[in-house]
Structure formats: structure tokens, C-alpha cells
Design a protein around this motif. Structure first.
Motif, PDB file in Angstrom:
ATOM      1  N   LYS A  66      37.861  38.024  38.821  1.00 20.71           N
ATOM      2  CA  LYS A  66      38.951  38.956  38.455  1.00 20.71           C
ATOM      3  C   LYS A  66      39.785  39.308  39.695  1.00 20.71           C
ATOM      4  N   ALA A 101      41.588  45.965  40.368  1.00 23.10           N
ATOM      5  CA  ALA A 101      40.960  44.635  40.321  1.00 23.10           C
ATOM      6  C   ALA A 101      39.588  44.639  40.996  1.00 23.10           C
ATOM      7  N   LYS A 152      41.873  36.337  41.025  1.00 26.60           N
ATOM      8  CA  LYS A 152      43.027  36.118  40.136  1.00 26.60           C
ATOM      9  C   LYS A 152      44.180  37.052  40.550  1.00 26.60           C
ATOM     10  N   ASN A 165      34.066  42.084  40.404  1.00 26.40           N
ATOM     11  CA  ASN A 165      33.987  40.760  39.807  1.00 26.40           C
ATOM     12  C   ASN A 165      34.886  39.828  40.623  1.00 26.40           C
TER      13      ASN A 165
END
Length: 291
Positions: A270, A102, A273, A267
Motif C-alpha cells: 500500500k 498510507a 503504491k 502495509n
């Protein structure tokens, strides 16, 4: 031009350390669906602290890929003293890689080799053009210290590091990085379960290597050694050679990672999340405040 700073993370060392630092209190941090995440959470805390401390431009995480390697083929009792991992840790092996992913950070591992071998190979490949720092809790990695390669050994707590460089190594250890392999060949390694020369401990091993520089030169001068040491070495000659082979990190395994793929640049959406999925609310807050 300023060199890139590449952080090579010993994934297993951080995950195991993180798991046992919290599990002894019975704190497994279960998600709502009952998945334990304590090892991953602590892994992240260690990792993010190291990023803040050392400010890498590039990051890569290396992993063991199962317990069977060329070392277990050479010596079947290698690491044979280790039981099965705790049941709460098992689901975290795959999950932690998802969290690393991630961050858009490469996960590197190779069947039949250990994370150490992947780290050693990448470190040697990058050191000419970049500054490499290895993050681990494993003293075995000290043999990799070289021009362009530093090793940060994690100490108790978060944010405490003992950083070994070419310049401070001799003063800190009394031997050179390459001599770490020969010392381990003589004294063995109880954590990895190989014996070295029976009856020779760390102090004697270091003294012998300081005096003779290497196992090869030690064996050339065997007749000049004290009778007790001679006997121990002669009785364990095969195991001495075997232990030295087991101790040496292989720096020529078939792994590679293009340096651009390792750029430290995630990111946020991302990542948050993923943290949300793992119920890492505190870490999510940390990420939001540091960006």
C-alpha cells in the motif's frame, strides 16, 4: 513489562520545515503532472529518520485545521504577521495527509484548535501507561515536558535532535517546563505575533521567572521590582495576561486516539503504491531496504 514508545509528530512543523529547506533553491520536485511535492518528500525524510532514531512502537501525526482558532478569537492579531502560504505548498497540505495515511498512521486535528493542543492532550492521556516522545521544531512544545513525556526538537539538517526530558530540562533551560508559559507571557512571541510586556525581552523574562517562580507571584511582589520593570508591567497588564493565555498549550481538547490504532505497522504494498504515485523513487528504495 516494557512500555510502548509513542511518537507524536507535529505535522505542520515538519512540512513547513521540509518545504522551506528545499524551496529556497527553487527545488519544488514537480511530478509529471506538475504537482509540487518537495515539502512532503522532506517531511518523509525527517519522519523516517526519527522512526529509525527513536524506534517508536506507535506513531500519530497531528495537524492544524485552518488558521482560525480560539486564540485568534481571543486576540485577532495572533499569527497575523504570517502571509499566505506559498502557492507551491498549498496542494501539499492535503497530499501529505494521504501519504501519512498510507502508513496506516492516524492523522489527528481539530477545528478551532492547533496541532499543539492535540499533541498536548494526547501526550497527557498516554503518559501514565506509555513513554511519549514529541517530534517538532517548535520550542513552544517544551512546556509539555513531564514525567513520561520527552520533546525532541529538530535541529539543522536531518538526524540532529535536542531531546528535552524532566531530568535535563532545568540544566538546559534554567527554568521548569511549566515556567516556559510564564516566560512567554512576559516576553511575548514574535513568531506568533503577540507582544507580552513591551520592553521585556527573553533575558529579563527568564530572570524574573527564576526569581519569582510565576507571573502570579511576580505580580504579588510588583512593588519590590525595579521601577522600570514595574512601569512596563503596569502599562501592559492586560496584554501580559492575554499573552500567557495564548502561550499555554491546552491539554484538555476533545481529541482521542485508541493506542491500538496507532501501532507502527504499515502495509508495504500500500505504501509503495502511494510512493509510486508521488514519484518518490528514492524513498521507495529506502522502504524496500529497511523492511
Amino acid at each position: 513489562m516494557e512500555k510502548n514508545r509513542v511518537l507524536l509528530v507535529d505535522g505542520m512543523a515538519l512540512l513547513f520545515r521540509g518545504f522551506f529547506a528545499t524551496s529556497f533553491r527553487g527545488n519544488f520536485m514537480l511530478t509529471k503532472s506538475g504537482v509540487p511535492t518537495n515539502g512532503i518528500y522532506q517531511f518523509m525524510r525527517y519522519f523516517l529518520d526519527a522512526v529509525e532514531t527513536f524506534e517508536p512502537t506507535h506513531t500519530i501525526c497531528c495537524w492544524d485545521m485552518g488558521s482560525k482558532t480560539f486564540r485568534t478569537e481571543l486576540y485577532q492579531d495572533y499569527k497575523g504577521n504570517r502571509g499566505e502560504p506559498p502557492i507551491e505548498l498549498i496542494p501539499q497540505f492535503d497530499l501529505v495527509k494521504e501519504v501519512v495515511e498510507a502508513f496506516d498512521m492516524p492523522n489527528i486535528g481539530l477545528e478551532n484548535f492547533e496541532a499543539d493542543d492535540c499533541i498536548g492532550t494526547l501526550a497527557k492521556a498516554y503518559r501514565e501507561e506509555h513513554d511519549v516522545l514529541i517530534l517538532t521544531g517548535d520550542q513552544d512544545m517544551l512546556q509539555l515536558v513531564d514525567d513520561g513525556i520527552k520533546v525532541a526538537i529538530m535541529k539543522k539538517g536531518t538526524g540532529n535532535y535536542d531531546v528535552f526530558t524532566v531530568d535535563n530540562f532545568l540544566e538546559k533551560k534554567g527554568i521548569t517546563p511549566r515556567q516556559v508559559i510564564d516566560v512567554k507571557g512576559l516576553m511575548g512571541d514574535s513568531a506568533d505575533n503577540y507582544p507580552g510586556v513591551k520592553g521585556i525581552g527573553e533575558k529579563t523574562a527568564i530572570k524574573l521567572i527564576q526569581e519569582h517562580e510565576s507571573i502570579d507571584q511576580l505580580l504579588e511582589n510588583l512593588d519590590n521590582l525595579p521601577k522600570g520593570v514595574q512601569t512596563k508591567i503596569k502599562n501592559n497588564l492586560d496584554m501580559l495576561h492575554m499573552s500567557r493565555t495564548l502561550a499555554e498549550i491546552k491539554c484538555d481538547v476533545p481529541v482521542q486516539c485508541a493506542i491500538d490504532d496507532a501501532l507502527w505497522n504499515y502495509n508495504e504494498e500500500k505504501l509503495l503504491k502511494k510512493f509510486d504515485e508521488m514519484e518518490f523513487n528514492h524513498l521507495a528504495k529506502l522502504i524496500r531496504t529497511t523492511v
